[in-house]
Enzyme design. Structure first.
Site, short mmCIF file in Angstrom:
data_model
loop_
_atom_site.label_atom_id
_atom_site.label_comp_id
_atom_site.label_asym_id
_atom_site.label_seq_id
_atom_site.Cartn_x
_atom_site.Cartn_y
_atom_site.Cartn_z
N TYR A 141 0.82 -1.21 0.00
CA TYR A 141 0.00 0.00 0.00
C TYR A 141 0.86 1.27 0.00
O TYR A 141 0.37 2.35 -0.29
CB TYR A 141 -0.94 0.04 1.20
N LYS A 192 3.03 -15.35 1.74
CA LYS A 192 2.92 -16.06 0.47
C LYS A 192 4.35 -16.36 0.03
O LYS A 192 4.81 -15.96 -1.05
CB LYS A 192 2.16 -15.18 -0.55
N ASP A 224 -3.61 -17.88 1.13
CA ASP A 224 -4.80 -18.50 0.52
C ASP A 224 -5.37 -19.57 1.46
O ASP A 224 -6.59 -19.64 1.67
CB ASP A 224 -4.49 -19.09 -0.86
N ASP A 248 -5.48 -6.64 5.74
CA ASP A 248 -6.68 -5.89 5.37
C ASP A 248 -7.80 -6.87 5.01
O ASP A 248 -8.93 -6.78 5.49
CB ASP A 248 -6.30 -5.01 4.16
N ASP A 252 -11.13 -8.43 7.60
CA ASP A 252 -12.54 -8.27 7.23
C ASP A 252 -13.26 -9.62 7.20
O ASP A 252 -14.42 -9.72 7.59
CB ASP A 252 -12.66 -7.59 5.86
#
Ligand code: NAD
Length: 367
Positions: A141, A192, A224, A248, A252
């Site tokens: 980000y 990852k 994943d 992020d 959620d």
């Protein structure tokens, strides 16, 4: 010792919740000797209306001087047409970056009384208590270079840079181990590493830090798989630590396991445990001013403030206990009342807060 707390009510349901919620701090002072000095300031749309900017210099100054910041919510349709750089949400981002709040703590706790509010089967989520620790000021980000440009053939090409330095990884990993140490002593680091070099480095540094925390059980999981495991068997986790983008998304997902936005607190901490505490929900313009907002996410954010900035575990436990008492008694705001039996009592923001403060005071007096 007097602690300074800056109250930023913000917009929409923020002010109406905050006006009641600060009374929890007064109860902690009167019943427990938790000395506290409260300042109030404007942020978001309210600050745009009064001073033409979502983060006035005086607000930032007060936030810098405070030990902790408690924020309601910002935003609303009134300011939606403004350019991105002037919108209410910029006030929040400005606070996070100026205060160097690099660690975002998002607990997903499902009070057993609300198990039917989750989209998962009650037995999978009842009693769920996990903590997602998201790195908040680095990663893709913020990485440079970034942008959209034309390549030699004239085709547009968008790009971002996923970058973490060793020290950025080390400080969030260390906090992850410390937080796990104060809870279930299990830390799962999500990356990852099979595809992205930056997260292979992440894994290496987390492993190095693990040597300083021999009593914590560390595991690694690809993002994943972590997404899948969160909806398959979420109670397997204690603390999850991960980078900005993965955090992020996963926070959620975890949030929705609990069924209601109105119940979710959060904290963003700097390197000295100074923090900004806020509910996960937004300013809910659709219900603002109607005494319908669930104040529990904000009250649980205050519990996090007691725990993480002020190291007052007792106050945090009793406030969380008070929320549970009130749910046991059947009190529900409209957002958490769906599908419940006739034994529940529908209440507004003010009555819900009053009930929690009463239960909190009784708990503090009882010992
Ligand atoms: P929202 O979280 O404000 O509302 C989503 C839905 O959940 C609405 O139906 C709302 O009524 C309900 N809801 C939210 N909080 C509730 C509560 N405490 N009690 C009962 N019901 C609750 O999200 P949105 O509608 O997408 O955004 C509204 C505004 O809030 C926008 O301007 C957005 O940018 C802003 N926002 C701010 C923050 C923040 O301040 N941290 C976070 C998210 C959105």
């Amino acid at each position: 010792m007097t602690r300074k707390i800056l109250i930023l009510p913000g917009d929409g349901i923020g002010p109406e919740i905050m006006q009641h919620a600060v009374r929890v701090l007064e109860a902690a002072r009167d019943r427990y000797g938790f000395e506290v000095e409260l300042e109030h300031a404007l942020v978001g749309g309210a600050a745009i209306d009064a001073e033409g900017t979502p983060l006035p210099a005086t607000t930032l100054e007060l936030a810098r001087a405070a030990d902790a910041v408690l924020l309601g919510a910002v935003g609303g349709p009134k300011w939606d047409a403004l350019p991105t750089a002037q919108r209410p949400e910029r006030g929040l981002l400005g606070l996070r970056s100026n205060l160097e709040l690099f660690a975002n703590l998002r607990p997903a706790i499902l009070f057993p009384q609300l198990a039917s509010a989750s989209s998962l089967k009650p037995e999978l989520v009842s009693g769920l208590d996990i903590l997602i620790l998201r790195e908040l000021t680095g990663g893709i980000y913020f990485g440079e270079p970034r942008g959209v440009e034309r390549d030699a053939s004239g085709q547009r090409r968008g790009f971002n840079t996923y970058v973490y330095t060793e020290s950025e990884i080390r400080r969030i990993a260390r906090l992850g181990f410390e937080l796990a140490g104060a809870r279930g002593k299990r830390l799962c680091s999500v990356d990852k590493a099979n595809v992205l070099e930056v997260t292979a480095l992440w894994r290496e540094i987390v492993d190095e830090e693990a040597r300083n925390f021999p009593d914590i059980e560390l595991s690694h999981m690809y993002v994943d798989n972590a997404g899948m495991q969160l909806v398959r068997a979420p109670k397997q986790f204690d603390v999850i630590v991960t980078g900005n983008m993965f955090g992020d998304i996963l926070s959620d997902v975890a949030a929705m396991l609990t069924g209601s936005l109105g119940m979710l607190p959060s904290a963003a901490l700097d390197a000295n445990s100074k923090g900004m505490y806020e509910p996960v929900h937004g300013s809910a313009p659709d219900i603002a001013g109607k005494n319908l907002a669930n104040p529990l996410a904000t009250l649980l954010s205050i519990a996090m403030m007691f725990r993480y900035t002020f190291a007052q575990a007792r106050l945090a436990d009793e406030l969380e206990g008070a929320v549970s008492d009130v749910l046991d008694a059947g009190l529900r705001t409209r957002d958490i009342a769906q599908g419940e039996s006739a034994s529940v009592q529908l209440v507004g923001t003010d009555a819900m807060t009053d009930a929690v403060i009463k239960a909190f005071s009784q708990r503090l007096d009882a010992s």
